[in-house]
Every structure is written in structure tokens, then in C-alpha cells.
Design a protein around this motif. Structure first.
Motif, PDB file in Angstrom:
ATOM      1  N   ALA A 188       0.828  -1.201   0.000  1.00 36.61           N
ATOM      2  CA  ALA A 188       0.000   0.000   0.000  1.00 36.61           C
ATOM      3  C   ALA A 188       0.865   1.254   0.000  1.00 36.61           C
ATOM      4  O   ALA A 188       0.580   2.229  -0.705  1.00 36.61           O
ATOM      5  N   GLY A 189       1.955   1.242   0.776  1.00 41.73           N
ATOM      6  CA  GLY A 189       2.842   2.399   0.801  1.00 41.73           C
ATOM      7  C   GLY A 189       3.523   2.631  -0.535  1.00 41.73           C
ATOM      8  O   GLY A 189       3.668   3.781  -0.976  1.00 41.73           O
ATOM      9  N   ALA A 190       3.927   1.555  -1.202  1.00 40.71           N
ATOM     10  CA  ALA A 190       4.573   1.685  -2.515  1.00 40.71           C
ATOM     11  C   ALA A 190       3.604   2.261  -3.542  1.00 40.71           C
ATOM     12  O   ALA A 190       3.977   3.116  -4.351  1.00 40.71           O
ATOM     13  N   TRP A 191       2.354   1.812  -3.523  1.00 37.32           N
ATOM     14  CA  TRP A 191       1.361   2.357  -4.448  1.00 37.32           C
ATOM     15  C   TRP A 191       1.160   3.857  -4.202  1.00 37.32           C
ATOM     16  O   TRP A 191       1.122   4.651  -5.148  1.00 37.32           O
ATOM     17  N   SER A 192       1.017   4.244  -2.941  1.00 41.02           N
ATOM     18  CA  SER A 192       0.766   5.649  -2.625  1.00 41.02           C
ATOM     19  C   SER A 192       1.942   6.529  -3.018  1.00 41.02           C
ATOM     20  O   SER A 192       1.754   7.612  -3.585  1.00 41.02           O
ATOM     21  N   ARG A 193       3.149   6.081  -2.714  1.00 35.44           N
ATOM     22  CA  ARG A 193       4.323   6.889  -3.054  1.00 35.44           C
ATOM     23  C   ARG A 193       4.475   7.055  -4.559  1.00 35.44           C
ATOM     24  O   ARG A 193       4.901   8.106  -5.041  1.00 35.44           O
ATOM     25  N   ALA A 194       4.130   6.017  -5.327  1.00 31.87           N
ATOM     26  CA  ALA A 194       4.241   6.109  -6.787  1.00 31.87           C
ATOM     27  C   ALA A 194       3.126   6.959  -7.384  1.00 31.87           C
ATOM     28  O   ALA A 194       3.335   7.650  -8.390  1.00 31.87           O
ATOM     29  N   MET A 195       1.939   6.929  -6.794  1.00 29.39           N
ATOM     30  CA  MET A 195       0.795   7.663  -7.355  1.00 29.39           C
ATOM     31  C   MET A 195       0.823   9.146  -7.020  1.00 29.39           C
ATOM     32  O   MET A 195       0.300   9.964  -7.786  1.00 29.39           O
ATOM     33  N   LEU A 196       1.412   9.519  -5.903  1.00 31.14           N
ATOM     34  CA  LEU A 196       1.368  10.915  -5.473  1.00 31.14           C
ATOM     35  C   LEU A 196       1.953  11.876  -6.516  1.00 31.14           C
ATOM     36  O   LEU A 196       1.342  12.923  -6.811  1.00 31.14           O
ATOM     37  N   PRO A 197       3.121  11.599  -7.130  1.00 33.15           N
ATOM     38  CA  PRO A 197       3.610  12.512  -8.180  1.00 33.15           C
ATOM     39  C   PRO A 197       2.663  12.597  -9.376  1.00 33.15           C
ATOM     40  O   PRO A 197       2.557  13.660 -10.009  1.00 33.15           O
ATOM     41  N   LEU A 198       1.956  11.509  -9.699  1.00 32.09           N
ATOM     42  CA  LEU A 198       0.976  11.558 -10.785  1.00 32.09           C
ATOM     43  C   LEU A 198      -0.181  12.490 -10.436  1.00 32.09           C
ATOM     44  O   LEU A 198      -0.707  13.208 -11.290  1.00 32.09           O
ATOM     45  N   PHE A 199      -0.612  12.446  -9.159  1.00 27.54           N
ATOM     46  CA  PHE A 199      -1.659  13.358  -8.726  1.00 27.54           C
ATOM     47  C   PHE A 199      -1.259  14.803  -9.032  1.00 27.54           C
ATOM     48  O   PHE A 199      -2.062  15.595  -9.521  1.00 27.54           O
ATOM     49  N   ARG A 200      -0.019  15.141  -8.713  1.00 31.29           N
ATOM     50  CA  ARG A 200       0.442  16.524  -8.863  1.00 31.29           C
ATOM     51  C   ARG A 200       0.615  16.914 -10.329  1.00 31.29           C
ATOM     52  O   ARG A 200       0.423  18.077 -10.690  1.00 31.29           O
ATOM     53  N   ALA A 201       0.978  15.945 -11.172  1.00 31.63           N
ATOM     54  CA  ALA A 201       1.234  16.258 -12.585  1.00 31.63           C
ATOM     55  C   ALA A 201      -0.030  16.317 -13.423  1.00 31.63           C
ATOM     56  O   ALA A 201      -0.044  16.948 -14.483  1.00 31.63           O
ATOM     57  N   ALA A 202      -1.101  15.684 -12.984  1.00 32.59           N
ATOM     58  CA  ALA A 202      -2.327  15.604 -13.793  1.00 32.59           C
ATOM     59  C   ALA A 202      -3.032  16.964 -13.842  1.00 32.59           C
ATOM     60  O   ALA A 202      -3.020  17.726 -12.871  1.00 32.59           O
TER      61      ALA A 202
END
Length: 631
Positions: free
Chosen positions: A161-175
Motif C-alpha cells: 500500500a505504501g509503494a502504491w501511494s508513493r508512486a501515485m502521489l507525483p501523478l496526482f500533482r502532474a495531472a
């Protein structure tokens, strides 16, 4: 003729919102949360948003991230469905992508998984930065805010779960814009969900989602709304009581005392979990499985009779059974039990299993969803969330998990309306479950929230959003040895909303189901297979006619020739490029282009002179390159 489908209230609300964003009237909105009751039709929301925003030039592409690989094809199908293409007037396509370069391949977007993003975060981040992106985060409750845990969690689950969140957070900011989807906005571990705004929690209270946060829009669709609009089916529960006996753990072999028999319903609180754990692995499970199996047979026999089909005939819309097991070992036992109740050939055709340890699980899931057979699927967790299989009419809930989000997702597998099963009034979801107090509490909460219980609500719900701590934990009791169990009695109860004004009765749809356009990833696969077959056929023909030297792997060399001709590997080609390559193969011979491999030692044949039949011979030139000459 293309089927006409009406939009539900939450779908119309999203359409109006994204239209306002496209016109610049709601430009401040950057995040949309769609809290839609399971089975309420949230898979269409990304299509609605992408069609409006891409047409208006607000975004260039859509990236849809799902929690499991089995959901990627369903996302493709949502865009490819011809009925919705006609209703929404869009021509967009997305493809199920792995972590290869250019995941869009010239289409309007791609679908990937949290696991894939975590494995190659730089690839997906570069795509989001290079193009104005609508990021769709499906089942967002899978992403916890790091460090927000209030309860213990298994180390492997915590790490994932932590790996998914850490990888998705930069995508949140770039979208450019984010669309969060969830059927259950709470986590079993009590952690906050990544990307959602929260009010600070008061003393002894859990943080609550801030529905009025700047730039944040919320679209809710509760189960009561879905029932009122006939978007989901009412549920009938078959509660099976039983008793179980087990050995108490923590004692030396031979000294462990026997405990029980204890009842599931009305038993002592401290015996409920071990009794349930035992029941799901012994005779009680077989009894409940039998009730669900025979109920499914009765439904299928009745629908065959209504259509005038012969006994045993296969057709869409007859109804299917989903069996949810407590673990993989139990799932395999359930599979053997079900197949033992059928003749051999029928058992192989009608019953499949889909667990993480089974190699063809995704194929079994796809067949269960899209084909008339198999009619029975046994699983543990692969199909409980997000499985879009409207034909499921019966669920055998042989699971020990009692968290509300999990159970709501499981029920939703049977509450989808099947357009091929006749009128809405003639359809019903049937769920068989152990009659334990924990499941009874879940049913009571569901009845209260949808307005069908006699007592008033204690607290009004906010659409489909519900926050707060869970009333029970999911872990099975440790240290017990199941001995035996048996069923005692079955009682039925219908979970219905209060009587309300009913609109016109929808007419049963006539004829076969609307066939979906092939999703891009399947089309790509078919085209690659056809190209492979064409290359192999030319290789076989040329060897047989002595048009090329024998020995070695000619198909391998011809594949290299084709790569030189088109300038690209098949694995990275777009749909248009694959179609172009196939068309070229149909008009040209690869042997006429063998010179493209000159100078590449990987594909050079032996320089040893060799005579061929048919008048051809092979010779090596002074530089060792291949030369094929005719006399």
C-alpha cells in the motif's frame, strides 16, 4: 440496432459538471470525487468525463489506474461499448497498457494498474507531464496516506500500500484534472485515503472528508438512490445457521480440549469467530454451497423454460453463481465439491476457479464475465471488487471477513441489472451466508441506511460517503483446529427499500446482447497473432519450395526482416501500424527483402557451400555475407 441506455442521476451530474469545466465556468475544480454505491455504474464516469474534456481541449488524454489487472479489460470495454458511444457521441478508445514505451499508441489514453505504476513510476510520470492528463483513480480507497495508520497492518500489505501511494502521489500533482472513484470510502485499517481532503478529527473521532474543500467537487450516489432509479437489484439473503466444534490451540498434541458444538446464530460472542472459521472449512460449508448451487440451478431452469430452451441449453442471461471462499485451499475444495455434483464434461465447462495462484485466472474471469459458460466461478478476493458480471444472480458468501466495505463490494457482484435476464421486476440478487451476529449487524446497518428498516436512522448518511471506525476486525481466530460443523436451518429475508413511486416498467430487451467493439488490447493481440502466422506461413512455404536455405530458424530471420521493413518491433506498434504491417505481408514476400539483414552476423547463414534442390544454392561472399543465387 444499438441499445438506448439512460444516464443515471450521478452520471448526469458529472456530465453537467465537466461541461461547466470545459466551458470555463468551473475552472477552479481540479478534483472530483465520485462516491458511488457498488454496482451503481461508476465505470461509465471516466468515459463521460474524457469525452467532454478531450473534445473541449481541456485535456489531451485519459489515464485510468485500477487496483487489479483483471479490471483493465473492463475499462477498455467501457470506452468501446457501442451503445454508450452512440449515447455520448464519442469515438475515444483507450488500451490496457503494460510498462512499455508509448502506452497510448496513438489512442486517447491508457489503462494501467497501481502495481505497474509502482514498478515504473518514471514512465507514467513522464507521460503525465508531457500531456494534459485526466487521471482516473479507481477504487481510491486502496491508496492510504502514508503514516496515517491507526491500527496494525500486515507488513507485506503495508509495504504494498505504501509503494502504491508513493508512486501515485507525483501523478496526482502532474495531472491536469483528477477523478477519484470509489464504492466504499473507508479503509479497514482506519487510515485516511490519499488525495482526499479531511477535516481534523476531534477528540475520539476519526477524521472526516472535507466536502467543501477548495477545488474539490463531490458526486454521491447511495444505494437507496440506485434502488429508486432501478440501477441495482434488491437483495434476498439466505441466512444459514449451524453449529461447529474445534480443538483449542496452544496445547501439546493430544491435550487440546474439544470445544463445542457452538451455534453460529445466538452463540456466545467469544465463540462466534472460531465457530465461523471452523464452519467455513468443514461440513457447514458444503451445506451452504449446496443451497447456493441448487438455487442457481432453479433460476437457470426457470429462465430456460420461459424462453423455451431445452434442459441444459446454454444462453446469455440465465444467471450465474459466484462463490467467495475464505482462502485458496478452501477454494480448491469448493471447486472439487461443485464439480463432483456434475457429470465430467459439464463440470469442466461450467465451473472455474480464479485465485492468485492459478495460472489462467484472468482467462477464467473473462470467460465468466463475457460468455454464457462457465456458470460458476470460485474465487477468494480476485472477483469481489469491481467485477462487472451482470449475470451473477447468486453469491455464496463463504468468507470470514465482516468489514462493511468488503461485504458491500461482494454483494454488488449480484446486484447489477442484467439486460439479458428479462424485466427488472423479475430479477433479484440472492446471497447465501452464515447466520452469524456479525453478518446480521451488517445487514441491519444496510437496511437502516437504505430506508427499509422500521426504526429511524440514528445519523443521516451523506450520499454514498461513510466514515468512521469499523465495528469489527477481519482477522480469523488464531490457534484453533477445525473439527466438524453442520447446518441447522435456513431462513430468507428480502432487503428492499420502502415503497416509492415507481416509474414506467422497463420493457425486457429482446434478442441477443449488444456486442462490444473489441477493446484495443485484444485487437492488438489478434493482429500480432495474425502477423506471426503470416511470417511463419511464408517461412514454411519458402523452405518447402526451396526459395530459402533450410536449417536454422527461418521464421526468426523473417521476423527480423519485417522489423527492418517497418522500422519497429511489433510489441511497440500502434493499432494502425500493426494493420499496416499485416497489409504489407499480404502483398509482399519477406524473401525478397532478405538483403536488409546483410552485415548483421546474428542472422547470417553458414558460409559453408551447400547444394539445394530446385536449382538454388547458397554461397558465402568474400565478406562472409549471405548470397542466394539462381543458376
Amino acid at each position: 440496432m444499438t441499445e438506448t441506455r439512460p444516464l443515471r442521476s450521478h452520471q448526469r451530474t458529472l456530465r453537467d459538471l465537466v461541461a461547466a469545466i470545459a466551458r470555463g465556468e468551473a475552472a477552479a475544480v481540479t478534483d472530483i470525487l465520485a462516491a458511488v454505491t457498488p454496482g451503481g455504474g461508476k465505470s461509465l464516469l471516466p468515459v463521460i468525463a474524457a469525452a467532454e474534456l478531450i473534445a473541449a481541449g481541456r485535456v489531451e488524454r485519459v489515464v485510468w489506474v485500477v487496483p487489479r489487472d483483471s479490471l483493465r479489460l473492463q475499462a477498455e470495454e467501457a470506452f468501446a461499448d457501442p451503445a454508450w458511444r452512440s449515447a455520448l457521441g464519442h469515438g475515444l478508445s483507450v488500451r490496457a497498457a503494460d510498462n512499455e514505451p508509448d502506452p497510448c499508441r496513438g489512442l486517447s489514453g491508457y489503462v494501467t494498474t497501481y502495481q505497474a505504476v509502482a514498478a515504473a513510476p518514471a514512465l507514467h510520470l513522464a507521460e503525465a507531464r508531457a500531456h494534459a492528463t485526466l487521471l482516473v483513480v479507481d477504487e481510491v480507497h486502496h491508496l492510504p496516506v502514508p503514516g496515517s495508520s491507526r491500527t496494525a497492518e500486515a507488513p507485506d500489505e503495508e509495504a504494498e500500500a505504501g509503494a502504491w501511494s508513493r508512486a501515485m502521489l507525483p501523478l496526482f500533482r502532474a495531472a491536469r484534472l483528477r477523478l477519484f472513484l470509489s464504492g466504499t470510502l473507508e479503509r479497514a485499517d482506519g487510515r485516511r485515503i490519499l488525495g482526499l481532503p479531511y477535516h481534523p478529527g476531534g477528540a475520539g473521532r476519526a477524521p472526516e472528508i472535507d466536502l467543501d474543500a477548495p477545488g474539490f467537487a463531490v458526486i454521491g450516489y447511495s444505494r437507496s438512490q440506485a434502488l429508486a432509479e432501478r440501477a441495482v437489484l434488491p437483495v434476498s439473503f439466505g441466512a444459514l445457521d449451524g453449529e461447529a466444534s474445534w480443538l483449542e490451540g496452544g496445547r501439546p498434541a493430544g491435550e487440546a480440549p474439544r470445544v463445542g458444538p457452538h451455534r453460529l446464530a445466538g452463540g456466545l460472542r467469544e465463540t462466534t469467530r472460531p465457530a465461523l472459521f471452523t464452519a467455513l472449512r468443514t461440513g457447514f460449508a458444503r451445506d451452504l454451497l449446496g443451497e447456493a448451487f441448487h438455487a442457481t440451478r432453479r433460476i437457470r431452469a426457470l429462465r430456460r423454460a420461459e424462453r423455451g430452451l431445452e434442459a441444459g441449453a446454454s444462453a446469455p442471461g440465465l444467471g450465474k453463481l459466484l462463490v467467495v471462499a475464505p482462502d485458496q485451499a478452501s477454494a480448491r475444495r469448493y471447486l472439487e465439491t461443485l464439480q463432483g455434483w456434475m457429470p465430467g464434461p459439464q463440470a469442466e465447462r461450467d465451473v472455474r476457479i480464479a485465485t492468485s495462484s492459478i495460472q489462467d485466472s484472468h482467462a477464467a474471469l473473462a470467460a465468466f464475465r463475457l460468455l454464457p459458460e462457465p456458470a460458476v466461478l470460485v474465487t477468494v478476493a480476485m472477483a469481489y471488487e469491481g467485477l462487472d458480471a451482470p449475470e451473477v444472480a447468486v453469491v455464496a458468501a463463504l468468507t470470514h471477513i465482516r468489514s462493511r466495505p468488503w461485504l458491500e463490494q461482494m454483494l454488488a457482484r449480484a446486484t447489477r441489472v442484467d439486460p439479458q435476464a428479462g424485466a427488472y421486476a423479475d430479477q433479484q440478487a440472492l446471497v447465501f451466508h452464515p447466520d452469524d451476529p456479525l453478518f446480521a449487524r451488517f445487514r441491519e446497518e444496510l437496511e437502516t441506511e437504505q430506508g427499509s428498516a422500521s426504526r429511524p436512522r440514528q445519523k443521516p448518511a451523506v450520499t454514498a460517503i461513510r466514515t468512521g471506525p469499523l465495528p469489527w476486525r477481519d482477522e480469523p481466530p488464531p490457534g484453533i483446529t477445525p473439527l466438524e460443523s453442520n447446518a441447522l436451518g435456513l431462513r430468507y429475508a428480502m432487503l428492499r427499500p420502502r415503497p416509492a413511486e415507481e416509474g414506467p416498467q422497463p420493457k425486457p430487451r429482446q434478442g441477443p446482447a449488444v456486442s462490444l467493439d473489441a477493446p484495443p488490447s485484444l485487437t492488438e493481440r489478434v493482429l500480432r497473432q495474425r502477423i506471426t502466422a503470416q511470417v511463419a506461413a511464408q517461412a514454411v512455404e519458402d523452405e518447402a519450395a526451396w526459395q530459402a536455405p533450410r536449417g536454422g530458424n527461418l521464421a526468426h530471420r523473417y521476423n527480423a526482416v519485417l522489423k527492418r521493413v517497418v522500422g519497429k518491433e511489433r510489441a511497440t506498434m500502434t493499432l494502425a501500424e500493426l494493420e499496416s504491417a499485416l497489409a504489407w505481408l499480404e502483398r509482399n514476400r519477406l524473401s525478397d527483402h532478405a538483403h536488409l539483414l546483410d552485415g548483421d552476423a546474428r542472422y547470417a547463414w553458414s558460409v559453408r557451400r551447400r547444394r539445394w534442390g530446385g536449382g538454388l544454392r547458397q554461397a558465402g561472399g568474400p565478406d562472409g555475407r549471405l548470397a542466394i543465387t539462381r543458376p
